[in-house]
Design a protein around this motif. Structure first.
Motif, mmCIF file in Angstrom:
data_model
loop_
_atom_site.group_PDB
_atom_site.id
_atom_site.type_symbol
_atom_site.label_atom_id
_atom_site.label_comp_id
_atom_site.label_asym_id
_atom_site.label_seq_id
_atom_site.Cartn_x
_atom_site.Cartn_y
_atom_site.Cartn_z
ATOM 1 N N TYR A 149 1.122 -31.798 16.131
ATOM 2 C CA TYR A 149 0.736 -32.668 16.541
ATOM 3 C C TYR A 149 3.147 -32.817 16.995
ATOM 4 C CZ TYR A 149 -2.397 -34.033 14.881
ATOM 5 O OH TYR A 149 -3.946 -34.057 13.782
ATOM 6 N N THR A 150 3.243 -33.434 17.832
ATOM 7 C CA THR A 150 4.398 -33.319 18.782
ATOM 8 C C THR A 150 4.938 -34.872 19.343
ATOM 9 O OG1 THR A 150 4.953 -31.523 19.138
ATOM 10 C CG2 THR A 150 5.767 -32.728 20.146
ATOM 11 N N ALA A 151 5.839 -35.478 19.255
ATOM 12 C CA ALA A 151 6.293 -36.562 19.692
ATOM 13 C C ALA A 151 7.584 -35.922 20.471
ATOM 14 C CB ALA A 151 6.321 -37.999 18.773
ATOM 15 N N PHE A 152 8.164 -36.677 21.778
ATOM 16 C CA PHE A 152 9.178 -36.464 22.570
ATOM 17 C C PHE A 152 10.267 -37.511 22.510
ATOM 18 C CE2 PHE A 152 12.341 -36.020 25.799
ATOM 19 C CZ PHE A 152 12.664 -34.404 25.490
ATOM 20 N N LEU A 153 10.551 -38.367 22.155
ATOM 21 C CA LEU A 153 11.973 -39.621 22.484
ATOM 22 C C LEU A 153 12.957 -39.301 23.145
ATOM 23 C CD1 LEU A 153 9.909 -39.832 18.963
ATOM 24 C CD2 LEU A 153 10.536 -41.901 19.600
ATOM 25 N N TYR A 154 13.431 -40.029 23.846
ATOM 26 C CA TYR A 154 14.700 -40.594 24.674
ATOM 27 C C TYR A 154 15.286 -41.461 24.198
ATOM 28 C CZ TYR A 154 19.116 -39.477 28.022
ATOM 29 O OH TYR A 154 19.860 -39.491 28.372
ATOM 30 N N ASN A 155 16.770 -41.677 23.963
ATOM 31 C CA ASN A 155 17.695 -42.889 23.811
ATOM 32 C C ASN A 155 16.590 -43.387 22.706
ATOM 33 O OD1 ASN A 155 20.190 -44.331 24.194
ATOM 34 N ND2 ASN A 155 18.852 -45.555 25.619
ATOM 35 N N ASP A 156 16.475 -43.098 21.871
ATOM 36 C CA ASP A 156 15.155 -44.150 20.984
ATOM 37 C C ASP A 156 14.160 -44.971 21.847
ATOM 38 O OD1 ASP A 156 16.671 -43.723 19.388
ATOM 39 O OD2 ASP A 156 17.427 -45.669 18.913
ATOM 40 N N GLN A 157 13.469 -44.252 22.466
ATOM 41 C CA GLN A 157 12.190 -44.655 23.513
ATOM 42 C C GLN A 157 11.521 -43.799 23.289
ATOM 43 O OE1 GLN A 157 14.504 -46.336 26.813
ATOM 44 N NE2 GLN A 157 13.351 -48.295 26.475
ATOM 45 N N LEU A 158 10.141 -44.159 23.499
ATOM 46 C CA LEU A 158 8.969 -42.901 23.504
ATOM 47 C C LEU A 158 9.011 -42.807 24.954
ATOM 48 C CD1 LEU A 158 7.090 -41.126 21.411
ATOM 49 C CD2 LEU A 158 5.246 -43.163 21.300
ATOM 50 N N ILE A 159 8.148 -41.240 25.013
ATOM 51 C CA ILE A 159 8.191 -40.821 25.853
ATOM 52 C C ILE A 159 6.665 -39.450 25.810
ATOM 53 C CG2 ILE A 159 8.729 -38.949 27.808
ATOM 54 C CD1 ILE A 159 11.924 -39.002 28.060
ATOM 55 N N TRP A 160 6.463 -39.515 24.978
ATOM 56 C CA TRP A 160 5.234 -38.442 24.861
ATOM 57 C C TRP A 160 4.721 -38.208 23.648
ATOM 58 C CZ3 TRP A 160 2.717 -34.448 22.305
ATOM 59 C CH2 TRP A 160 1.773 -34.281 23.231
ATOM 60 N N SER A 161 4.131 -38.580 23.044
ATOM 61 C CA SER A 161 3.170 -38.551 21.470
ATOM 62 C C SER A 161 1.718 -37.746 21.694
ATOM 63 C CB SER A 161 3.019 -39.870 21.068
ATOM 64 O OG SER A 161 2.238 -39.411 19.809
ATOM 65 N N GLY A 162 1.237 -36.877 20.052
ATOM 66 C CA GLY A 162 0.162 -36.140 20.377
ATOM 67 C C GLY A 162 -0.370 -37.249 19.008
ATOM 68 N N LEU A 163 0.452 -37.156 17.897
ATOM 69 C CA LEU A 163 -0.508 -38.434 17.596
ATOM 70 C C LEU A 163 -1.880 -40.105 17.925
ATOM 71 C CD1 LEU A 163 2.251 -38.880 14.951
ATOM 72 C CD2 LEU A 163 0.161 -37.758 14.032
ATOM 73 N N GLU A 164 -2.194 -40.104 16.719
ATOM 74 C CA GLU A 164 -3.086 -41.376 16.848
ATOM 75 C C GLU A 164 -1.570 -43.318 17.051
ATOM 76 O OE1 GLU A 164 -5.967 -42.309 17.480
ATOM 77 O OE2 GLU A 164 -6.599 -40.139 17.576
ATOM 78 N N GLN A 165 -2.506 -43.859 18.176
ATOM 79 C CA GLN A 165 -1.541 -45.384 18.471
ATOM 80 C C GLN A 165 -0.450 -45.639 17.350
ATOM 81 O OE1 GLN A 165 -2.641 -47.978 20.473
ATOM 82 N NE2 GLN A 165 -2.253 -47.367 22.858
ATOM 83 N N ASP A 166 -1.485 -45.858 15.875
ATOM 84 C CA ASP A 166 -1.199 -46.163 14.729
ATOM 85 C C ASP A 166 -0.025 -45.681 13.670
ATOM 86 O OD1 ASP A 166 -2.550 -48.810 15.481
ATOM 87 O OD2 ASP A 166 -3.999 -48.679 14.342
ATOM 88 N N ASP A 167 -0.346 -44.076 13.977
ATOM 89 C CA ASP A 167 0.528 -42.948 12.970
ATOM 90 C C ASP A 167 1.887 -43.530 14.344
ATOM 91 O OD1 ASP A 167 -1.426 -42.620 10.657
ATOM 92 O OD2 ASP A 167 -2.681 -41.623 12.434
ATOM 93 N N MET A 168 1.836 -42.998 15.234
ATOM 94 C CA MET A 168 2.984 -42.782 16.080
ATOM 95 C C MET A 168 3.653 -44.793 15.985
ATOM 96 S SD MET A 168 4.644 -41.317 17.643
ATOM 97 C CE MET A 168 6.133 -42.126 17.118
#
Length: 490
Positions: A218-237
């Protein structure tokens, strides 16, 4: 915490909410008389005498059982007393978590040397806020340790109590109850709105990395402490996002480079110099004694129950979370491969995002101080936005409005939670502010208007105009979120 203030020429002290005790018990572990202590799996503070622990746990157990007679599926969530408020949460079947919070109070000095008069402000505590904080305690524990029942199955009560003590003695020190407010109820995610081309660059980056590093699940991408992309389920993210933005990122904060000042431009993409570094794992890859240990997290605990290594890698204000199966041994070779692959690309991406953000800001012109402030939350995708909060971390909640107005927002939210229908509430505060709450189609919007001489009709019209003005932002935000959700499902 104490904040002195002057009143009638004499100094008085104001005490904010504070944690009195926190404990976890399972009534099935000590069902017989004389075995009551076996029920207690964790108790804070540890120095409390054994009989008092047993008495406090027994009282909570009795309250829960008593309220079950009236509502078998929905027992007591809180108990109000003059001096404190108790919150109950059944995190898993028969595993109860209890948090006792001392009510805020004011200590007023008396003349003639008499003891000060203490006034408890029990109505200042909002159940939904602190009930949510208790639930977050469990979610954060579960993220790093898995469920209570899994620990019990693996090593009995001894292993479970060890895990609870190791986690909560440290975690409870990070609880700052005086900073909790409506955003803790939502537990939402702040999304970074992007133009399509920059978003596609990020999607392409994630796809390339996952293809090159096949271990990444799984991967998650954030910029300036804000989320842009995530492959996780919502509750886990949601809970991982809270950990990243309130704990990990603040610990590693540093002066960040602005995109236009970065020496790395797209035309020198072959340059392998970069600003990438690991926030978890090895602090310095060149150190021969570097440790390649990463924190482990647990996701999808309701079904597949996955244990993963959490690799957090950052370049400038962009951060990427890579999650790898915990059964895999991560070594120096893997980390060096990740660093050389991700570092240069992430540095360039961070520069591109910052440049695009600055261009958009110049086009939109200087920001004017609006006549209103708002909080927005979408229950469907967990998106939240607040112009009321200037800064919100685990220890600090700096808001641009008076605490009394934040209390009104919390009360409106409690009213919304009692009904399933769409609803609108308008309140005129004593300070001449107008507070408006709107609940519609799984979305909630709270607006604070500073219009002293406005009437109800004018306020309603102003909120309607805000709805129209806010459509541009919310449309951009929704498009970004739809992109996230679509790519996450691919």
């Amino acid at each position: 915490l104490i904040s002195p203030r002057m009143a009638s020429g004499m100094q008085e002290k104001q005490y904010t909410p504070s944690l009195l005790s926190f404990f976890i018990y399972n009534p099935k572990f000590g069902p017989r008389e004389g075995e009551e202590e076996k029920k207690i799996l964790f108790y804070h503070p540890i120095e409390i005498e054994k009989n008092e622990k047993i008495r406090n746990v027994g009282l909570c157990e009795a309250i829960v059982q008593f309220t079950r007679t009236f509502s078998p599926t929905n027992p007591a969530k809180s108990l109000h007393t003059q001096k404190n408020r108790q919150f109950f949460h059944e995190a898993e079947e028969n595993y109860w978590m209890v948090m006792v919070v001392r009510n805020p109070m004011v200590e007023k000095p008396n003349k003639d040397g008499k003891p000060p008069t203490v006034e408890y402000q029990e109505e200042e505590i909002i159940d939904s806020v602190y009930g949510s904080v208790l639930q977050q305690c469990y979610c954060m524990y579960k993220l790093f340790n898995g469920t209570f029942s899994r620990a019990f199955e693996a090593g009995g009560v001894e292993l479970l109590t060890q895990k609870l003590e190791k986690f909560f003695y440290r975690y409870l020190q990070t609880l700052h109850l005086q900073s909790c407010d409506l955003l803790d109820v939502f537990g939402g995610i702040s999304f970074f709105p992007l133009d399509k081309m920059t978003y596609l660059k990020i999607q392409s980056f994630v796809n390339r990395v996952e293809e090159s590093l096949s271990l990444v699940k799984y991967t998650a991408f954030l910029y300036n402490d804000q989320l842009i992309w995530s492959g996780l389920e919502q509750d886990d993210m949601r809970i991982l996002y809270k950990y990243l933005t309130t704990s990990l990122f603040p610990r590693h904060s540093e002066p960040e480079l602005a995109g236009r000042d970065s020496p790395l431009r797209p035309e020198v993409a072959g340059n392998l110099l970069h600003y990438g570094r690991f926030l978890t794992g090895p602090a310095n890859l060149k150190d021969p004694d570097a440790k390649f240990r990463f924190p482990r997290i647990f996701v999808n605990t309701e079904d597949s129950y996955e244990e993963l290594h959490l690799i957090v890698y950052k370049a400038m204000t962009a951060a990427v979370c890579f999650m790898v199966n915990a059964a895999v041994d991560l070594n120096r070779e893997f980390c060096e491969q990740l660093d050389s692959l991700v570092g240069p690309q992430l540095t360039l991406l961070a520069s591109d995002i910052c440049e695009q953000f600055n261009i958009n800001r110049r086009i939109s012109g200087p920001e004017k101080e609006p006549q209103f402030k708002f909080i927005y939350f979408n229950h469907m995708n967990l998106a939240e936005k607040s112009t009321i909060h200037m800064r919100k971390t685990a220890s600090v909640s700096l808001t641009s409005v008076h605490p009394d107005l934040m209390k009104i927002l919390g009360d409106i939210n409690c009213d919304f939670a009692r009904v399933n229908e769409d609803e609108e509430i308008i309140v005129k505060a004593m300070t001449d502010y107008w507070v408006v709450g709107k609940k519609s189609d799984q979305r909630e919007l709270y607006v604070i208007l500073n219009q002293k001489n406005a009437n109800l009709i004018e306020v309603n019209e102003e909120v309607k105009r805000l709805d129209m003005m806010g459509m541009d932002y919310f449309t951009t935000l929704k498009l970004s979120i739809v992109q996230v959700l679509l790519t996450a499902s691919v």
